[in-house]
Design a protein around this motif. Structure first.
Motif, PDB file in Angstrom:
ATOM      1  N   GLN A  81       0.816  -1.219   0.000  1.00 23.54           N
ATOM      2  CA  GLN A  81       0.000   0.000   0.000  1.00 23.54           C
ATOM      3  C   GLN A  81       0.850   1.271   0.000  1.00 23.54           C
ATOM      4  O   GLN A  81       0.320   2.369   0.080  1.00 23.54           O
ATOM      5  CB  GLN A  81      -0.895   0.055   1.258  1.00 23.54           C
ATOM      6  CG  GLN A  81      -1.707  -1.184   1.537  1.00 23.54           C
ATOM      7  CD  GLN A  81      -3.009  -1.198   0.754  1.00 23.54           C
ATOM      8  OE1 GLN A  81      -3.355  -0.217   0.091  1.00 23.54           O
ATOM      9  NE2 GLN A  81      -3.728  -2.293   0.827  1.00 23.54           N
ATOM     10  N   MET A  82       2.162   1.132  -0.044  1.00 19.85           N
ATOM     11  CA  MET A  82       3.025   2.315   0.007  1.00 19.85           C
ATOM     12  C   MET A  82       2.985   3.045  -1.341  1.00 19.85           C
ATOM     13  O   MET A  82       2.891   2.405  -2.378  1.00 19.85           O
ATOM     14  CB  MET A  82       4.454   1.865   0.333  1.00 19.85           C
ATOM     15  CG  MET A  82       5.378   2.980   0.740  1.00 19.85           C
ATOM     16  SD  MET A  82       7.042   2.353   1.032  1.00 19.85           S
ATOM     17  CE  MET A  82       7.105   2.307   2.814  1.00 19.85           C
TER      18      MET A  82
ATOM     19  N   ALA B 205      -2.007  -0.315 -10.816  1.00 20.44           N
ATOM     20  CA  ALA B 205      -2.057   1.099 -11.199  1.00 20.44           C
ATOM     21  C   ALA B 205      -1.048   1.859 -10.345  1.00 20.44           C
ATOM     22  O   ALA B 205      -0.486   1.303  -9.403  1.00 20.44           O
ATOM     23  CB  ALA B 205      -3.456   1.649 -10.961  1.00 20.44           C
ATOM     24  N   LYS B 206      -0.829   3.115 -10.686  1.00 23.75           N
ATOM     25  CA  LYS B 206       0.057   3.954  -9.871  1.00 23.75           C
ATOM     26  C   LYS B 206      -0.491   4.041  -8.456  1.00 23.75           C
ATOM     27  O   LYS B 206      -1.705   4.118  -8.265  1.00 23.75           O
ATOM     28  CB  LYS B 206       0.096   5.369 -10.451  1.00 23.75           C
ATOM     29  CG  LYS B 206       0.903   5.501 -11.720  1.00 23.75           C
ATOM     30  CD  LYS B 206       1.393   6.963 -11.844  1.00 23.75           C
ATOM     31  CE  LYS B 206       2.456   7.113 -12.903  1.00 23.75           C
ATOM     32  NZ  LYS B 206       1.908   7.391 -14.244  1.00 23.75           N
ATOM     33  N   VAL B 207       0.391   4.036  -7.452  1.00 21.47           N
ATOM     34  CA  VAL B 207      -0.066   4.221  -6.077  1.00 21.47           C
ATOM     35  C   VAL B 207       0.360   5.624  -5.643  1.00 21.47           C
ATOM     36  O   VAL B 207       1.557   5.932  -5.592  1.00 21.47           O
ATOM     37  CB  VAL B 207       0.524   3.161  -5.125  1.00 21.47           C
ATOM     38  CG1 VAL B 207      -0.133   3.258  -3.755  1.00 21.47           C
ATOM     39  CG2 VAL B 207       0.368   1.758  -5.703  1.00 21.47           C
ATOM     40  N   VAL B 208      -0.634   6.463  -5.369  1.00 23.02           N
ATOM     41  CA  VAL B 208      -0.358   7.870  -5.057  1.00 23.02           C
ATOM     42  C   VAL B 208      -0.863   8.158  -3.638  1.00 23.02           C
ATOM     43  O   VAL B 208      -1.988   7.789  -3.291  1.00 23.02           O
ATOM     44  CB  VAL B 208      -1.070   8.794  -6.067  1.00 23.02           C
ATOM     45  CG1 VAL B 208      -0.775  10.257  -5.761  1.00 23.02           C
ATOM     46  CG2 VAL B 208      -0.647   8.443  -7.489  1.00 23.02           C
TER      47      VAL B 208
ATOM     48  N   ARG C 101      -4.747   7.929   7.256  1.00 20.60           N
ATOM     49  CA  ARG C 101      -4.980   6.514   6.928  1.00 20.60           C
ATOM     50  C   ARG C 101      -3.798   5.974   6.124  1.00 20.60           C
ATOM     51  O   ARG C 101      -3.297   4.886   6.381  1.00 20.60           O
ATOM     52  CB  ARG C 101      -6.270   6.341   6.115  1.00 20.60           C
ATOM     53  CG  ARG C 101      -6.448   4.905   5.661  1.00 20.60           C
ATOM     54  CD  ARG C 101      -7.591   4.712   4.672  1.00 20.60           C
ATOM     55  NE  ARG C 101      -7.697   3.309   4.309  1.00 20.60           N
ATOM     56  CZ  ARG C 101      -6.999   2.730   3.322  1.00 20.60           C
ATOM     57  NH1 ARG C 101      -6.161   3.427   2.595  1.00 20.60           N
ATOM     58  NH2 ARG C 101      -7.144   1.435   3.087  1.00 20.60           N
ATOM     59  N   TYR C 102      -3.351   6.768   5.152  1.00 24.69           N
ATOM     60  CA  TYR C 102      -2.223   6.333   4.332  1.00 24.69           C
ATOM     61  C   TYR C 102      -0.988   6.047   5.197  1.00 24.69           C
ATOM     62  O   TYR C 102      -0.301   5.043   5.022  1.00 24.69           O
ATOM     63  CB  TYR C 102      -1.895   7.380   3.255  1.00 24.69           C
ATOM     64  CG  TYR C 102      -0.581   7.075   2.590  1.00 24.69           C
ATOM     65  CD1 TYR C 102      -0.471   5.954   1.757  1.00 24.69           C
ATOM     66  CD2 TYR C 102       0.567   7.820   2.849  1.00 24.69           C
ATOM     67  CE1 TYR C 102       0.753   5.599   1.198  1.00 24.69           C
ATOM     68  CE2 TYR C 102       1.785   7.478   2.293  1.00 24.69           C
ATOM     69  CZ  TYR C 102       1.873   6.366   1.473  1.00 24.69           C
ATOM     70  OH  TYR C 102       3.082   6.001   0.942  1.00 24.69           O
ATOM     71  N   LEU C 103      -0.711   6.900   6.150  1.00 23.39           N
ATOM     72  CA  LEU C 103       0.476   6.712   6.998  1.00 23.39           C
ATOM     73  C   LEU C 103       0.344   5.426   7.819  1.00 23.39           C
ATOM     74  O   LEU C 103       1.302   4.680   7.998  1.00 23.39           O
ATOM     75  CB  LEU C 103       0.673   7.924   7.916  1.00 23.39           C
ATOM     76  CG  LEU C 103       0.883   9.260   7.201  1.00 23.39           C
ATOM     77  CD1 LEU C 103       1.028  10.386   8.221  1.00 23.39           C
ATOM     78  CD2 LEU C 103       2.112   9.221   6.290  1.00 23.39           C
ATOM     79  N   VAL C 104      -0.882   5.153   8.298  1.00 25.46           N
ATOM     80  CA  VAL C 104      -1.115   4.006   9.178  1.00 25.46           C
ATOM     81  C   VAL C 104      -1.106   2.673   8.414  1.00 25.46           C
ATOM     82  O   VAL C 104      -0.621   1.668   8.916  1.00 25.46           O
ATOM     83  CB  VAL C 104      -2.443   4.202   9.957  1.00 25.46           C
ATOM     84  CG1 VAL C 104      -2.903   2.921  10.631  1.00 25.46           C
ATOM     85  CG2 VAL C 104      -2.272   5.320  10.982  1.00 25.46           C
ATOM     86  N   VAL C 105      -1.623   2.666   7.181  1.00 26.00           N
ATOM     87  CA  VAL C 105      -1.668   1.388   6.441  1.00 26.00           C
ATOM     88  C   VAL C 105      -0.592   1.284   5.368  1.00 26.00           C
ATOM     89  O   VAL C 105      -0.205   0.180   4.989  1.00 26.00           O
ATOM     90  CB  VAL C 105      -3.060   1.107   5.804  1.00 26.00           C
ATOM     91  CG1 VAL C 105      -4.163   1.196   6.837  1.00 26.00           C
ATOM     92  CG2 VAL C 105      -3.343   2.007   4.617  1.00 26.00           C
TER      93      VAL C 105
END
Ligand code: HEC
Ligand code: HEC
Length: 323
Positions: free
Chosen positions: A133-134, A185-188, A200-204
């Motif tokens: 998920q990074m 796909a691109k992960v942004v 949420r992004y930082l946590v997962v």
């Protein structure tokens, strides 16, 4: 009667053969190999800012496993915090050494490993966490740092110790433990100004707090992290480098057993310095000494929005009893 016995005997023999066959198959296969998934063609364009970001992420999420205290470089070490049932596993030398490190890995091969857990030789690096998920930018920053002139990644010719996985780890890696799929796909990452989404992004994604802070690695769901059992409710039985058990804690905002009564300043202190309102935090909780105020704020905001779980971990007992 006699017929029933004969059938039973046949069933037992078939079962024994099946179990024996499975054991032989596992023993022969060892840790499985996969066709190496293709990463999109990448050539990381390092800038000083990207390399600095990479250093911060490597210190937060890789160094605890890969930093060797003797060489003071990322030349790998024995994983003393792994349950002994898994055998003896060593983190790899990821310095720039062409023979013993990652000097000959391409950027795309590194991306594939970090995303899926599959090495350039196809062998599944089963204990190495995958970062599916990074964001692409964060993954690239890590690679920029690994290629930089920082002393921790200069060529170090310490060979990575040969892995000694137990039968159980071989069996698990051939059945339930699986590489994660390559993103299609691109992960942004979301914009930092959108605190909830960014938190949420930082946590997962970036720091994977949920991986340690949900109930159990075995029931975590890397593709849909919120579906992990006991999401962020703590209680995952981890080990420290002395092999002693340390339970992760409840970081939902449940007021009695979680961190519902913590201020943002207290939360920041605990992440950066390991100092909580009740005491100090020990490994394997990483020290996120370089977290920005914006990151702390976003994680704090996001955790407030997560469903509260009532789950007392050891540090709560006194607090609950004294009420
Ligand atoms: C929980 C411990 C742990 C963490 C955290 C971790 N690694 Fe690893 N890593 C391992 C282990 C163990 C291996 C060796 C696995 C094997 O050979 O089966 C490994 C293997 C690797 C390899 C493959 C090298 C080779 O020659 O096979 C690379 C590259 C790598 N790690 C990079 C990273 C980076 C970059 C990070 C941070 C983003 C990271 N690792 C975080 C434990 C960890
Ligand atoms: C490698 C596993 C691991 C990761 C990753 C991790 N933690 Fe922890 N965390 C722990 C453990 C274990 C403890 C308990 C330490 C102790 O008992 O001293 C802890 C404790 C905490 C506490 C103290 C809670 C309390 O009630 O005292 C907070 C807050 C916390 N972690 C937040 C986070 C956040 C936010 C992240 C991601 C940015 C994170 N942790 C990532 C393992 C981890």
């Amino acid at each position: 009667m006699e017929k029933a016995l004969r059938i039973l005997a046949v069933v037992v023999v078939v079962l024994l053969l099946a179990v024996g066959g499975f054991a032989l198959w596992v023993q022969n296969r060892g840790i499985p190999h996969y066709a190496v998934p293709k990463a999109p063609a990448v050539q990381v364009a390092a800038t000083p800012a990207l390399t600095d970001q990479g250093q911060k992420l490597v210190m937060a999420s890789c160094a605890d496993c890969h930093l060797n205290q003797q060489t003071r470089s990322l030349s790998g070490q024995k994983m003393r915090d792994l349950p002994p049932e898994f055998g003896t596993i060593y983190s790899a030398n990821i310095t720039q050494d062409p023979q013993h490190g990652i000097g000959r890995w391409t950027d795309a091969e590194l991306v594939t490993l970090l995303r899926t857990g599959i090495g350039k030789d196809g062998r599944y690096r089963v204990i190495m966490p995958s970062f599916v998920q990074m964001s692409d930018e964060d993954v690239h920053s890590i690679i920029a740092f690994l290629r930089s002139n920082n002393p921790m990644v200069q060529p170090d010719a310490t060979p990575t110790h040969e892995q000694e996985p137990s039968f159980m780890l071989k069996a698990l890696s051939n059945t339930v433990m699986k590489p994660t799929p390559m993103p299609t796909a691109k992960v942004v990452a979301p914009e930092p100004t959108d605190a909830l989404a960014y938190g949420r992004y930082l946590v997962v994604g970036r720091y994977k707090c949920y991986d340690c802070h949900s109930k159990d690695f075995k029931t975590n769901n890397p593709m849909e992290p919120e579906k992990s059992e006991g999401y962020l409710g703590g209680g995952n039985a981890l080990l420290n480098m002395q092999g002693q058990q340390v339970l992760s804690r409840n970081i939902t905002f449940e007021p009695e057993t979680g961190i519902g009564n913590w201020t943002e300043a207290q939360f920041a202190q605990s992440l950066r310095f390991g100092i909580t309102p009740q005491g100090t935090l020990a490994p394997p909780m990483p020290k996120y000494s370089q977290l920005t105020d914006q990151e702390v704020h976003a994680i704090y905001a996001y955790l407030q929005s997560v469903p509260k779980i009532k789950n007392a971990t050891p540090e709560d007992k006194g607090a609950i009893a004294s009420r």
